[in-house]
Design an enzyme around this catalytic site. Structure first.
Site, PDB file in Angstrom:
ATOM      1  N   LYS A  54       0.840  -1.205   0.000  1.00 42.24           N
ATOM      2  CA  LYS A  54       0.000   0.000   0.000  1.00 42.24           C
ATOM      3  C   LYS A  54       0.869   1.247   0.000  1.00 42.24           C
ATOM      4  O   LYS A  54       0.635   2.200  -0.748  1.00 42.24           O
ATOM      5  CB  LYS A  54      -0.934   0.009   1.219  1.00 42.24           C
ATOM      6  CG  LYS A  54      -2.125  -0.925   1.042  1.00 42.24           C
ATOM      7  CD  LYS A  54      -2.890  -1.157   2.335  1.00 42.24           C
ATOM      8  CE  LYS A  54      -3.971  -2.207   2.099  1.00 42.24           C
ATOM      9  NZ  LYS A  54      -4.607  -2.696   3.312  1.00 42.24           N
ATOM     10  N   GLN A  98      -4.873  -1.284   9.527  1.00 46.70           N
ATOM     11  CA  GLN A  98      -4.843  -2.643   8.963  1.00 46.70           C
ATOM     12  C   GLN A  98      -5.480  -3.644   9.936  1.00 46.70           C
ATOM     13  O   GLN A  98      -5.085  -3.718  11.102  1.00 46.70           O
ATOM     14  CB  GLN A  98      -3.387  -3.030   8.672  1.00 46.70           C
ATOM     15  CG  GLN A  98      -3.222  -4.354   7.972  1.00 46.70           C
ATOM     16  CD  GLN A  98      -3.772  -4.373   6.548  1.00 46.70           C
ATOM     17  OE1 GLN A  98      -3.553  -3.452   5.768  1.00 46.70           O
ATOM     18  NE2 GLN A  98      -4.500  -5.416   6.204  1.00 46.70           N
ATOM     19  N   ASP A 121     -11.232   3.126   4.170  1.00 44.83           N
ATOM     20  CA  ASP A 121     -11.718   1.754   4.085  1.00 44.83           C
ATOM     21  C   ASP A 121     -13.249   1.737   4.053  1.00 44.83           C
ATOM     22  O   ASP A 121     -13.851   0.736   3.682  1.00 44.83           O
ATOM     23  CB  ASP A 121     -11.251   0.950   5.320  1.00 44.83           C
ATOM     24  CG  ASP A 121     -10.209  -0.093   4.960  1.00 44.83           C
ATOM     25  OD1 ASP A 121     -10.074  -0.396   3.766  1.00 44.83           O
ATOM     26  OD2 ASP A 121      -9.533  -0.584   5.890  1.00 44.83           O
TER      27      ASP A 121
END
Ligand code: NAP
Length: 294
Positions: A54, A98, A121
């Site tokens: 990422k 994460q 997200d």
């Protein structure tokens, strides 16, 4: 029939290039440099790989990448304090924590603490609610990528029968809203669904997100259907080495479907590309600018 292969790698590369162009435009026209902060707690090897990749792709798109690593033993309050700092940092437009988190940390508390404007997200309750009510929202990356892939086959989903196998918060449920917004007729199947093959055979658009290796067989698929395989399953190959397969039996399915995503190389590459899309969208919204062209 031999299905057209939907090349997620190439489509994701094209999307990343369009994101990079938007980033350059924001820098040039508005002196805004979109920034994405990724937080990794602990040393889960798979998570560490995702976070590295990422960070790399964020920098390649011309954005600022911030990486924060906390030890496995980090407390919930430590992580909450970091989230608060990132929420108020003007250089950070997107925050991704994460998952999974170590067991002493309540993931939902962390998601609740994220500034919804920066939750790239799209898992926080505000974005979930906005998506469900048809308001502009940051949309979870994997389902967003799935829809973009299906859109390379069909300009419009209007009136099409869409079947989603799987109802998780990160894939199946947001897909429902995205497909409804595209005027598809949506059916959601799960582990308690009766006669699953009969349900999937109705689908013009089939999204498999169950996490069951090669569960969807060729004769579960309507001839000519578009099949988007979200599954990532590690299985032992004949040579004893592990390989990755999807939720769809690719060989059989590609003889029946009209178009199909491979695993790997289908949905996977789109997920990070969509994270970059969300970061640029978040940066524009935070600065009161119109939505970007990606
Ligand atoms: P999850 O949270 O485990 O949810 C799985 C869903 O599938 C559940 O709704 C479950 O039903 C349903 N299901 C399980 N077995 C089934 C069966 N035999 N028949 C019908 N439905 C069944 O999984 P997830 O996080 O959504 O992930 C799904 C898959 O996508 C996994 O392989 C994961 O690795 C992959 N994934 C890939 C990406 C990517 O970037 N490509 C991103 C996220 C996930 P119940 O609700 O009834 O239990």
């Amino acid at each position: 029939m031999t299905a057209r292969i939907i090349d997620g790698k190439a489509i994701a590369a094209d999307l990343r290039a369009r994101v990079a162009a938007e980033v350059q435009r924001l820098k040039r026209e508005h002196r805004i440099e979109p920034g994405l902060a990724v937080v990794l707690v602990g040393a889960n090897p798979a998570s560490a790989v995702y976070v590295r990749s990422k960070g790399k792709q964020t920098a390649e798109a011309g954005m600022t990448s911030f990486e924060h690593k906390l030890p496995e033993s980090a407390s919930e309050s430590e992580l909450l304090a970091l989230v608060q700092t990132l929420n108020t940092d003007p250089a950070v437009h997107g925050i991704l924590v994460q998952l999974p988190l170590p067991k002493q940390i309540d993931s939902q508390k962390i998601l609740d603490a994220l500034d919804p404007a920066k939750d790239v997200d799209g898992f926080d309750p505000v974005n979930v609610g906005r998506l469900a009510t048809g308001l502009p929202a940051l949309t979870p990356c994997t389902p967003l990528g799935c829809v973009m892939l299906a859109k390379t086959v069909h300009r419009s989903f209007e009136g099409m029968e869409a079947v989603i196998v799987g109802r998780s918060n990160i894939v199946g449920k947001p897909l429902i809203q995205l497909l409804l917004a595209e005027n598809a007729t949506v059916t959601v199947a799960h582990s308690k669904t009766r006669d699953l093959p009969a349900v999937t055979r109705r689908a013009d658009l089939l999204f498999a997100a169950a996490g069951r290796a090669e569960m969807v067989r060729g004769d579960w698929i309507k001839p000519g259907a578009t099949v988007i395989d979200v599954g990532i399953n590690r299985v032992a190959g004949a040579d004893g080495k592990n390989r990755i397969v999807g939720d769809v039996a690719f060989g059989e399915a590609s003889r029946v479907a009209g178009a199909i995503t491979p695993v790997p190389g289908g949905v996977g590459p789109m997920t990070i590309a969509c994270l970059l899309v969300n970061s640029v969208r978040a940066a524009c919204a935070i600065h009161g600018l119109p939505a970007p062209a990606v």
